[in-house]
Design a protein around this motif. Sequence first.
Motif, PDB file in Angstrom:
ATOM      1  N   MET A  12       2.534 -39.033 -29.500  1.00  0.00           N
ATOM      2  CA  MET A  12       1.787 -37.719 -29.097  1.00  0.00           C
ATOM      3  C   MET A  12       1.234 -36.972 -30.209  1.00  0.00           C
ATOM      4  N   LYS A  13       2.341 -36.809 -31.380  1.00  0.00           N
ATOM      5  CA  LYS A  13       1.774 -36.107 -32.551  1.00  0.00           C
ATOM      6  C   LYS A  13       0.546 -36.860 -33.243  1.00  0.00           C
ATOM      7  N   SER A  14       0.912 -38.159 -33.027  1.00  0.00           N
ATOM      8  CA  SER A  14      -0.176 -38.929 -33.860  1.00  0.00           C
ATOM      9  C   SER A  14      -1.645 -38.899 -33.378  1.00  0.00           C
ATOM     10  N   ILE A  15      -1.580 -38.771 -31.828  1.00  0.00           N
ATOM     11  CA  ILE A  15      -2.844 -38.810 -31.179  1.00  0.00           C
ATOM     12  C   ILE A  15      -3.479 -37.447 -31.405  1.00  0.00           C
ATOM     13  N   LYS A  16      -2.603 -36.314 -31.525  1.00  0.00           N
ATOM     14  CA  LYS A  16      -3.155 -35.104 -31.838  1.00  0.00           C
ATOM     15  C   LYS A  16      -3.919 -34.955 -33.387  1.00  0.00           C
ATOM     16  N   ASN A  17      -3.109 -35.581 -33.966  1.00  0.00           N
ATOM     17  CA  ASN A  17      -3.802 -35.721 -35.550  1.00  0.00           C
ATOM     18  C   ASN A  17      -5.314 -36.241 -35.296  1.00  0.00           C
ATOM     19  N   HIS A  18      -5.359 -37.237 -34.647  1.00  0.00           N
ATOM     20  CA  HIS A  18      -6.570 -38.356 -34.495  1.00  0.00           C
ATOM     21  C   HIS A  18      -7.472 -37.530 -33.760  1.00  0.00           C
ATOM     22  N   LEU A  19      -7.023 -36.900 -32.557  1.00  0.00           N
ATOM     23  CA  LEU A  19      -8.280 -36.478 -31.479  1.00  0.00           C
ATOM     24  C   LEU A  19      -9.303 -35.278 -32.029  1.00  0.00           C
ATOM     25  N   SER A  20      -8.867 -34.344 -33.068  1.00  0.00           N
ATOM     26  CA  SER A  20      -9.736 -33.263 -33.167  1.00  0.00           C
ATOM     27  C   SER A  20     -11.042 -33.977 -34.049  1.00  0.00           C
ATOM     28  N   LEU A  21     -10.720 -34.910 -34.796  1.00  0.00           N
ATOM     29  CA  LEU A  21     -11.964 -35.473 -35.724  1.00  0.00           C
ATOM     30  C   LEU A  21     -12.758 -36.474 -34.880  1.00  0.00           C
ATOM     31  N   ILE A  22     -11.846 -37.020 -34.040  1.00  0.00           N
ATOM     32  CA  ILE A  22     -12.629 -38.028 -33.072  1.00  0.00           C
ATOM     33  C   ILE A  22     -13.551 -37.239 -32.169  1.00  0.00           C
ATOM     34  N   VAL A  23     -13.315 -36.294 -31.541  1.00  0.00           N
ATOM     35  CA  VAL A  23     -14.023 -35.371 -30.592  1.00  0.00           C
ATOM     36  C   VAL A  23     -15.415 -35.018 -31.395  1.00  0.00           C
ATOM     37  N   ALA A  24     -15.001 -34.361 -32.547  1.00  0.00           N
ATOM     38  CA  ALA A  24     -15.947 -34.083 -33.623  1.00  0.00           C
ATOM     39  C   ALA A  24     -17.319 -35.313 -33.878  1.00  0.00           C
ATOM     40  N   LEU A  25     -16.694 -36.520 -34.087  1.00  0.00           N
ATOM     41  CA  LEU A  25     -17.622 -37.529 -34.467  1.00  0.00           C
ATOM     42  C   LEU A  25     -18.316 -38.042 -33.180  1.00  0.00           C
ATOM     43  N   ILE A  26     -17.336 -37.927 -32.120  1.00  0.00           N
ATOM     44  CA  ILE A  26     -18.038 -38.469 -30.966  1.00  0.00           C
ATOM     45  C   ILE A  26     -19.111 -37.820 -30.551  1.00  0.00           C
TER      46      ILE A  26
END
Lengths: 270, 223
Positions: A1-15
């Motif tokens: 969960m922690k790892s997903i949160k770490n990734h999600l913010s940049l992934i959303v911006a990039l998407i």
Amino acid sequence: MKSIKNHLSLIVALISILFSIQVFIVVERSIDAYKENLAKNYSVVVVSEKRIANSEFLSIDGLINRVEELSPDNIINRLNTGMDQKNINLLKLTLPKFYKLYLTKFPTPKEITTLRKNLFSNPSISKIEDFSNNHDITYKLLVLFKGVILVFAIVVSIVTMLLILKELRIWQFKHSERMSIMGLFGAPTWLRSAVLFRLSIVDAIISSILIYLIFMYISTNRFVLQQFDNINIKVVIFDTLNDFFLLLGVSLVLSILLATMIVLGHKEEV
Amino acid sequence: MDKVILAKDVSLSYDSNQTIIKQATFSIESGSFVFVTGASGSGKSTLLKSLYGAIKPKQGSLIVGGVELNNVSKSKLNFLRRHLGIVFQDYKLIKEWTIEKNITMPLLINGYEKEVTLNQAESLLKHVRLKHQAGKYPMELSGGEQQRVAMARALSHNPILILADEPTGNLDEYSSQLIWNLLEGANTQLKTTVIVVTHHIPSTLNVDYKHYHIEYGEISEIN
């Protein structure tokens, strides 16, 4: 969960950046396809006193793709009220020649003006009908549509860049502590930032794959395909090879740039 | 005996207005156990920071582990730090890493193979009585447990010098004793030089030590 949160913010911006780039590409392709379609159906009618050979027409302006001579039979049939064949043949000889000129592409109003000028340089040509009024409206609509999409893409990109800049600050805060601690134990810069670069590269790849999946779905969606069918054009919504690698490249460059800015902006803790 | 630290007329300050340590001259022999005491704000931590190159001397000459710290290059400083074991008052554990990974961090920086690092982590976790917590994150541990992890991390790569900044400052008796035992063990068994900044020197310590005291920015040795 922690790892997903770490990734999600940049992934959303990039998407969101990749999505707006791909939408712009699709709109560009749609406009090109529509222009091609218009060019296929668009023609200029020329009236000439003398017969002009096809090759002569083609040499007048590079915009001319092919020439079709219009048969005068329709006009003669309308005028034919009991004329004999001899008079009809005579009338055929005296009638001016009508030509339909098909163009290589959908012309701009400026190209139409140049074409008219070039055609009139031939003394045999007496009249040109370019349907410029209709043409102008269609062309201006296309230009307006393209402009609106460009503005939309720029606005989305600016907003996303602001999101990425905000993300940069969060990342700076989140990663600077780890980088400082590693620095206190003698880790060279490349090792301190390795996690950051690995994270950004992984995020770039994930966001490219997600965009690939989104557009693969869109390109097979019946509703979307129906819209293109309605305007009678065929558009490649997502070119698996070219588009994927273009978007992957963009997301890698952006995320590596982000990581580099964090590394360069990192100040060691005392 | 080799000198692991040589300081001559060293002055330390954070800005040009206030000098925290004034013209300190001292030397520390390899394998010795040293306490640095002084009141709060006397400059103990500042002195310690200068020994791992976080603060550069404003004046004088400071040599640690053969590296001159006055005008040290980044790569030389990294080289020195790879051979130091530092224990911070605020632990400085990496929150997003498990405690096992935190302990292996200096080994990873020193280029050890993963298998070696994991074996070393297992052995150290046993020493600090935290073997069962290996997969936990620092925030899931108590202050005392976190400091034991920081201690294990400082010892993991067999450093030439351990610098500990109030390692038992806020700890319970059990954790404090464990920390002192580990520092004592590193000094007596591995001949590691240990410098501890503290308010109180423990009475239970079974090792010969040197004692420096800082007052009004001046360092003096207490016999």
